[in-house]
Design a protein around this motif. Structure first.
Motif, PDB file in Angstrom:
ATOM      1  N   LEU A 105     -10.849  -1.143   3.452  1.00  0.00           N
ATOM      2  CA  LEU A 105     -11.044   0.276   3.737  1.00  0.00           C
ATOM      3  C   LEU A 105      -9.970   1.065   3.006  1.00  0.00           C
ATOM      4  CD1 LEU A 105     -11.933   0.134   7.548  1.00  0.00           C
ATOM      5  CD2 LEU A 105     -13.474   0.694   5.660  1.00  0.00           C
ATOM      6  N   HIS A 106      -8.816   0.428   2.751  1.00  0.00           N
ATOM      7  CA  HIS A 106      -7.811   0.935   1.815  1.00  0.00           C
ATOM      8  C   HIS A 106      -7.738  -0.037   0.643  1.00  0.00           C
ATOM      9  CE1 HIS A 106      -6.377   4.081   4.334  1.00  0.00           C
ATOM     10  NE2 HIS A 106      -5.630   3.350   5.144  1.00  0.00           N
ATOM     11  N   LYS A 114       0.869  -1.172   0.000  1.00  0.00           N
ATOM     12  CA  LYS A 114       0.000   0.000   0.000  1.00  0.00           C
ATOM     13  C   LYS A 114       0.905   1.221   0.000  1.00  0.00           C
ATOM     14  CE  LYS A 114      -3.433   2.794   0.156  1.00  0.00           C
ATOM     15  NZ  LYS A 114      -4.187   3.042  -1.097  1.00  0.00           N
ATOM     16  N   LEU A 115       0.995   1.858  -1.162  1.00  0.00           N
ATOM     17  CA  LEU A 115       1.820   3.045  -1.315  1.00  0.00           C
ATOM     18  C   LEU A 115       0.940   4.285  -1.360  1.00  0.00           C
ATOM     19  CD1 LEU A 115       4.300   1.803  -4.079  1.00  0.00           C
ATOM     20  CD2 LEU A 115       4.760   2.006  -1.633  1.00  0.00           C
ATOM     21  N   PHE A 116       1.392   5.335  -0.706  1.00  0.00           N
ATOM     22  CA  PHE A 116       0.706   6.619  -0.751  1.00  0.00           C
ATOM     23  C   PHE A 116       1.577   7.581  -1.554  1.00  0.00           C
ATOM     24  CE2 PHE A 116      -0.710   4.551   3.141  1.00  0.00           C
ATOM     25  CZ  PHE A 116      -2.096   4.689   3.057  1.00  0.00           C
ATOM     26  N   GLY A 117       0.975   8.252  -2.533  1.00  0.00           N
ATOM     27  CA  GLY A 117       1.710   9.186  -3.381  1.00  0.00           C
ATOM     28  C   GLY A 117       0.895   9.517  -4.614  1.00  0.00           C
ATOM     29  N   ILE A 156       5.124   6.989   0.303  1.00  0.00           N
ATOM     30  CA  ILE A 156       5.171   6.384   1.629  1.00  0.00           C
ATOM     31  C   ILE A 156       4.699   4.937   1.511  1.00  0.00           C
ATOM     32  CG2 ILE A 156       4.261   6.410   3.992  1.00  0.00           C
ATOM     33  CD1 ILE A 156       6.108   8.732   3.446  1.00  0.00           C
ATOM     34  N   ALA A 157       5.511   4.011   1.981  1.00  0.00           N
ATOM     35  CA  ALA A 157       5.121   2.596   1.967  1.00  0.00           C
ATOM     36  C   ALA A 157       4.372   2.294   3.260  1.00  0.00           C
ATOM     37  CB  ALA A 157       6.352   1.700   1.832  1.00  0.00           C
ATOM     38  N   GLY A 158       3.043   2.473   3.234  1.00  0.00           N
ATOM     39  CA  GLY A 158       2.220   2.152   4.407  1.00  0.00           C
ATOM     40  C   GLY A 158       2.261   0.670   4.717  1.00  0.00           C
ATOM     41  N   VAL A 159       2.242  -0.142   3.662  1.00  0.00           N
ATOM     42  CA  VAL A 159       2.428  -1.595   3.776  1.00  0.00           C
ATOM     43  C   VAL A 159       3.435  -1.986   2.709  1.00  0.00           C
ATOM     44  CG1 VAL A 159       1.344  -3.869   3.579  1.00  0.00           C
ATOM     45  CG2 VAL A 159       0.083  -1.979   4.638  1.00  0.00           C
ATOM     46  N   SER A 194      -2.096  -0.338  11.459  1.00  0.00           N
ATOM     47  CA  SER A 194      -3.487   0.030  11.178  1.00  0.00           C
ATOM     48  C   SER A 194      -3.758   0.036   9.681  1.00  0.00           C
ATOM     49  CB  SER A 194      -3.819   1.405  11.769  1.00  0.00           C
ATOM     50  OG  SER A 194      -3.779   1.359  13.174  1.00  0.00           O
ATOM     51  N   THR A 195      -2.778   0.476   8.902  1.00  0.00           N
ATOM     52  CA  THR A 195      -2.938   0.488   7.438  1.00  0.00           C
ATOM     53  C   THR A 195      -3.145  -0.924   6.912  1.00  0.00           C
ATOM     54  OG1 THR A 195      -1.520   2.441   7.297  1.00  0.00           O
ATOM     55  CG2 THR A 195      -1.882   1.209   5.268  1.00  0.00           C
ATOM     56  N   LEU A 196      -2.361  -1.879   7.431  1.00  0.00           N
ATOM     57  CA  LEU A 196      -2.499  -3.267   6.988  1.00  0.00           C
ATOM     58  C   LEU A 196      -3.891  -3.802   7.281  1.00  0.00           C
ATOM     59  CD1 LEU A 196      -1.321  -5.899   5.866  1.00  0.00           C
ATOM     60  CD2 LEU A 196      -0.443  -6.399   8.162  1.00  0.00           C
ATOM     61  N   VAL A 197      -4.402  -3.553   8.482  1.00  0.00           N
ATOM     62  CA  VAL A 197      -5.725  -4.073   8.840  1.00  0.00           C
ATOM     63  C   VAL A 197      -6.813  -3.405   8.002  1.00  0.00           C
ATOM     64  CG1 VAL A 197      -7.413  -4.259  10.702  1.00  0.00           C
ATOM     65  CG2 VAL A 197      -5.024  -4.810  11.128  1.00  0.00           C
ATOM     66  N   ARG A 198      -6.630  -2.136   7.670  1.00  0.00           N
ATOM     67  CA  ARG A 198      -7.603  -1.474   6.792  1.00  0.00           C
ATOM     68  C   ARG A 198      -7.556  -2.055   5.377  1.00  0.00           C
ATOM     69  NH1 ARG A 198      -7.313   1.429  11.070  1.00  0.00           N
ATOM     70  NH2 ARG A 198      -8.751   3.131  11.563  1.00  0.00           N
TER      71      ARG A 198
END
Length: 345
Positions: free
Chosen positions: A85-86, A21-24, A49-52, A76-80
């Motif tokens: 949710l993500h 899960k990358l943010f950008g 940002i590497a959330g996961v 929390s990002t992983l569980v979402r």
């Protein structure tokens, strides 16, 4: 808590493979062109940002997997991502054999409503509704008739120890009682999978301990599949069948509490475990070797080294047999257990 052999061998309830899960600005394109082995800080320097970060983990039926790490580690990002949710950037997540990324919005809503319960650190109670109405709220959203939803709400209110307070408003309850309402509300829909994101972290230590006791009691009764997030290692050790320790979006180690404290996989995990009293965590079953034979009365597989302390000090046997449910499964060297007891391991 301990897993049965059958729970460990059947198909996982949640299966997560090489998940990112990358943010950008354009994470999908970036992931597709990113050089292999790129580190967290290198990815950050590229503007993402590497959330996961390339996570593979399974959650088995009826187990409690505790995901822990410091703030910003990605737990929390992983569980979402598990509940979508993500939306993930790469990899696959299956829930009960279904690829969650392939589900339509309608199918996803149905999966969450029918299979998943969620409890968060902020209780999220409706202040102008009573305990009963708060707990019944998700059933109301399902369209269940008033009599049935109130009946079910009363069942779970009793289950979490709030019987007699069903007509109270949230402001009339303590923090621990409010958290029980949140737990009851998530249980009302009878979820197969339960996600709890630091549900006790806002509570003072004594109430937190009581809530952990209550939670273990509920799990003993209900045998839910649970993913529990915490940053508290003592809490993780107390509750978990297995612990996944995260850092910079990646899982550093995922194993039983015994194995994590005995055999930390990385320096980061070792630092987490160095202050832990291993004797209170390590069970006789973990030390037992199937090919080792001991003499005399066996000890119970679920006993910790700490619980066996007096026996270990006074005993003279070199090898002590271990039994699970009355059947001897092997033996452990008394010296190995004594080393853990005195902190030499």
């Amino acid at each position: 808590m301990q897993q049965t052999a059958s729970a460990a061998t059947e198909q996982p309830v949640i299966s997560c493979r090489n998940v990112w899960k990358l943010f950008g600005s354009d994470p999908t394109t970036y992931l597709a062109t990113m050089p292999a082995g790129r580190g967290y800080e290198e990815i950050r320097s590229d503007g993402y940002i590497a959330g996961v970060k390339d996570v593979s983990v399974d959650v088995r039926r009826g187990e409690m997997l505790v995901i822990m790490g410091l703030s910003g580690s990605g737990k929390s990002t992983l569980v979402r991502c598990f509940s979508r949710l993500h939306d993930i950037t790469g990899g696959t997540i299956e829930v009960e054999g279904q690829d969650v990324m392939s589900l339509s919005e309608k199918e996803l809503i149905e999966l969450r409503r029918s299979k998943m319960g969620m409890v968060f650190q902020s209780f999220g109670l409706l202040p102008h509704r009573t305990v009963l109405d708060n707990v019944a709220f998700p059933l109301e959203m399902r369209g269940q008739d008033r009599h049935k939803r109130r009946e079910r709400a009363m069942e779970v209110i009793k289950l979490v120890g709030l019987e007699g307070r069903e007509d109270y408003f949230p402001r009339e309850l303590s923090g621990g009682q409010q958290q029980r309402v949140g737990i009851a509300r998530s249980l009302a829909i009878e979820p197969d999978i339960w996600f709890l994101d630091e549900p006790f972290s806002a509570l003072d230590p004594l109430i937190r301990r009581e809530m952990q006791d209550e939670f273990l009691r509920l799990q003993e009764m209900l045998a839910k599949t649970i993913v529990f997030i915490t940053h508290d290692f003592d809490e993780a050790l107390r509750l978990a069948d297995r612990i996944a320790i995260m850092k910079d979006g990646a899982v550093e180690q995922c194993d039983t509490p015994d194995q994590i404290v005995l055999h930390p996989a990385t320096e980061y995990v070792r630092k987490f475990t160095e202050e832990i009293d291993k004797a209170r965590v390590v069970h006789a079953s973990v030390l037992a070797k199937p090919d080792l034979t001991g003499s005399g009365d066996p000890v119970d597989a679920l006993s910790t080294v700490h619980q066996l302390a007096q026996l270990l000090v006074q005993d003279t046997r070199e090898a002590i047999p271990v039994a699970r449910e009355g059947k001897v499964i092997g033996a452990f060297r008394r010296e190995d257990a004594l080393n853990i007891l005195v902190g030499a391991h």
